[in-house]
Scaffold this motif. Structure first.
Motif, PDB file in Angstrom:
ATOM      1  N   GLU A 225       0.827  -1.206   0.000  1.00 34.45           N
ATOM      2  CA  GLU A 225       0.000   0.000   0.000  1.00 34.45           C
ATOM      3  C   GLU A 225       0.863   1.258   0.000  1.00 34.45           C
ATOM      4  O   GLU A 225       0.611   2.209  -0.764  1.00 34.45           O
ATOM      5  CB  GLU A 225      -0.896  -0.015   1.246  1.00 34.45           C
ATOM      6  N   LEU A 226       1.906   1.269   0.823  1.00 32.16           N
ATOM      7  CA  LEU A 226       2.783   2.437   0.914  1.00 32.16           C
ATOM      8  C   LEU A 226       3.597   2.621  -0.364  1.00 32.16           C
ATOM      9  O   LEU A 226       3.816   3.747  -0.805  1.00 32.16           O
ATOM     10  CB  LEU A 226       3.711   2.290   2.122  1.00 32.16           C
ATOM     11  N   LYS A 227       4.045   1.520  -0.958  1.00 27.94           N
ATOM     12  CA  LYS A 227       4.794   1.613  -2.211  1.00 27.94           C
ATOM     13  C   LYS A 227       3.932   2.204  -3.319  1.00 27.94           C
ATOM     14  O   LYS A 227       4.388   3.067  -4.087  1.00 27.94           O
ATOM     15  CB  LYS A 227       5.306   0.233  -2.633  1.00 27.94           C
ATOM     16  N   GLN A 228       2.698   1.739  -3.413  1.00 25.67           N
ATOM     17  CA  GLN A 228       1.798   2.265  -4.442  1.00 25.67           C
ATOM     18  C   GLN A 228       1.547   3.748  -4.220  1.00 25.67           C
ATOM     19  O   GLN A 228       1.496   4.526  -5.173  1.00 25.67           O
ATOM     20  CB  GLN A 228       0.488   1.485  -4.425  1.00 25.67           C
ATOM     21  N   ARG A 229       1.403   4.130  -2.962  1.00 22.61           N
ATOM     22  CA  ARG A 229       1.165   5.533  -2.646  1.00 22.61           C
ATOM     23  C   ARG A 229       2.382   6.391  -2.999  1.00 22.61           C
ATOM     24  O   ARG A 229       2.252   7.498  -3.544  1.00 22.61           O
ATOM     25  CB  ARG A 229       0.856   5.678  -1.157  1.00 22.61           C
TER      26      ARG A 229
END
Length: 319
Positions: A225-229
């Protein structure tokens, strides 16, 4: 990768030596992509397992290679499950000795198989640090990892990027992540997933209450989730002219922010850089006189303002 899954994969291969990725994925209840990542990690750790392409291919354990899981200690299994780490990162986590012992056991078992093939561990080196990376901070990462094993909430003193002073906050940790030579604490801050750079984590303390992370989330899902963000395309497309001699450098520095490229004038190339806002064009100043911002006009104007300010600061004073 979980130690239990890694060992299950090896045990399946010990009995059959060759299994399709689809069957392994079904048995272990993970995706084919996860199986391939596991195989790559095991190969890097020196386990003679590899993916074979073709109609009759699959995941193969070399004949004579056997790993007896009963001979591995829990710490050794942990070190193998973190096979993607390099030597520096294993030292920071305090698992170097366990990892070395596990590798020696694998080597001994490999020798018993009397294979003449060179192990992948002798042919591949893993170094996850960035080029010209500075020394790691003073925080003891191994101690933090040990604290997180008991799953407590943490009170941290953390200095945000660009801030002069640290602030106190209570977070619910999922675990640690290593990315490009830097360590991060992955945690929910008021129910919002965040990354905390350990270089700016000045102090932490385990609280008496247990962690209360969001349901149906774990370290891997939150990291994704953080990588995509973080890596999502920006909202402002900047068109630039860049000298051909700096194109490779731009690809290395800008990464996924470089979203388009096309031939330009002689010796130049047209490129599109995607940023979250116009102010981010500050990053392009490092290309000096090898770059020209073409559009939008607001970005071109901002680069001009920044360049003028920089030039004014470097004017020669009269002798």
């Amino acid at each position: 990768m979980k130690a239990a899954r890694l060992l299950s994969l090896l045990l399946v291969l010990q009995t059959r030596q060759r299994v399709t990725t689809a069957e392994l994925a079904e048995r272990l209840e993970v995706s084919v992509r996860t199986i391939l990542r596991d195989v790559e990690a095991l190969s890097t750790a020196g386990v003679p397992v590899y993916a074979e392409r073709g109609r009759h291919g699959g995941i193969v354990l070399l004949p004579g290679a056997r790993l007896n899981a009963s001979h591995l200690e829990p710490a050794e299994m942990d070190s193998l499950s973190l096979a993607g780490l390099d030597g520096v990162q294993r030292k920071q986590l305090g698992i170097t000795a366990a990892h070395d012992m596990a590798i020696r056991k694998i080597a001994a078992r490999r020798a018993a198989g009397a294979t003449a093939d060179t192990s992948l561990a002798e042919l591949v080196i893993v170094d996850n640090s960035g080029w010209l990376a500075a020394d790691a901070g003073e925080l003891n990462i191994a101690e933090l990892a040990l604290t997180l094993r008991s799953r407590p909430r943490l009170r941290i003193e953390y200095r945000s990027s660009g801030a002069k002073h640290a602030t106190s906050r209570v977070v619910d940790p999922y675990g640690l992540a290593s990315k490009s030579g830097r360590w991060y604490l992955v945690a929910d801050d008021d129910h919002v997933a965040k990354l905390f750079n350990l270089d700016r984590l000045e102090h932490y303390a385990a609280l008496s209450e247990p962690v209360t992370t969001r349901p149906d989330h774990d370290l891997r899902s939150v990291w994704d989730e953080l990588k995509q963000r973080t890596e999502a395309p920006g909202r402002v497309d900047i068109t630039v002219r860049l000298r051909e001699s700096r194109v490779d450098l731009a690809r290395r520095i800008l990464g996924s922010r470089l979203t388009g490229t096309a031939p330009g004038d002689d010796g130049w190339r047209l490129m599109t850089v995607s940023y979250p806002d116009v102010e981010s064009v500050r990053q392009l100043l490092q290309f000096g006189n090898h770059i020209e911002v073409i559009a939008p006009e607001s970005a071109r104007q901002r680069v001009g303002e920044l360049a003028t300010d920089l030039a004014d600061r470097h004017k020669m004073t009269p002798a």
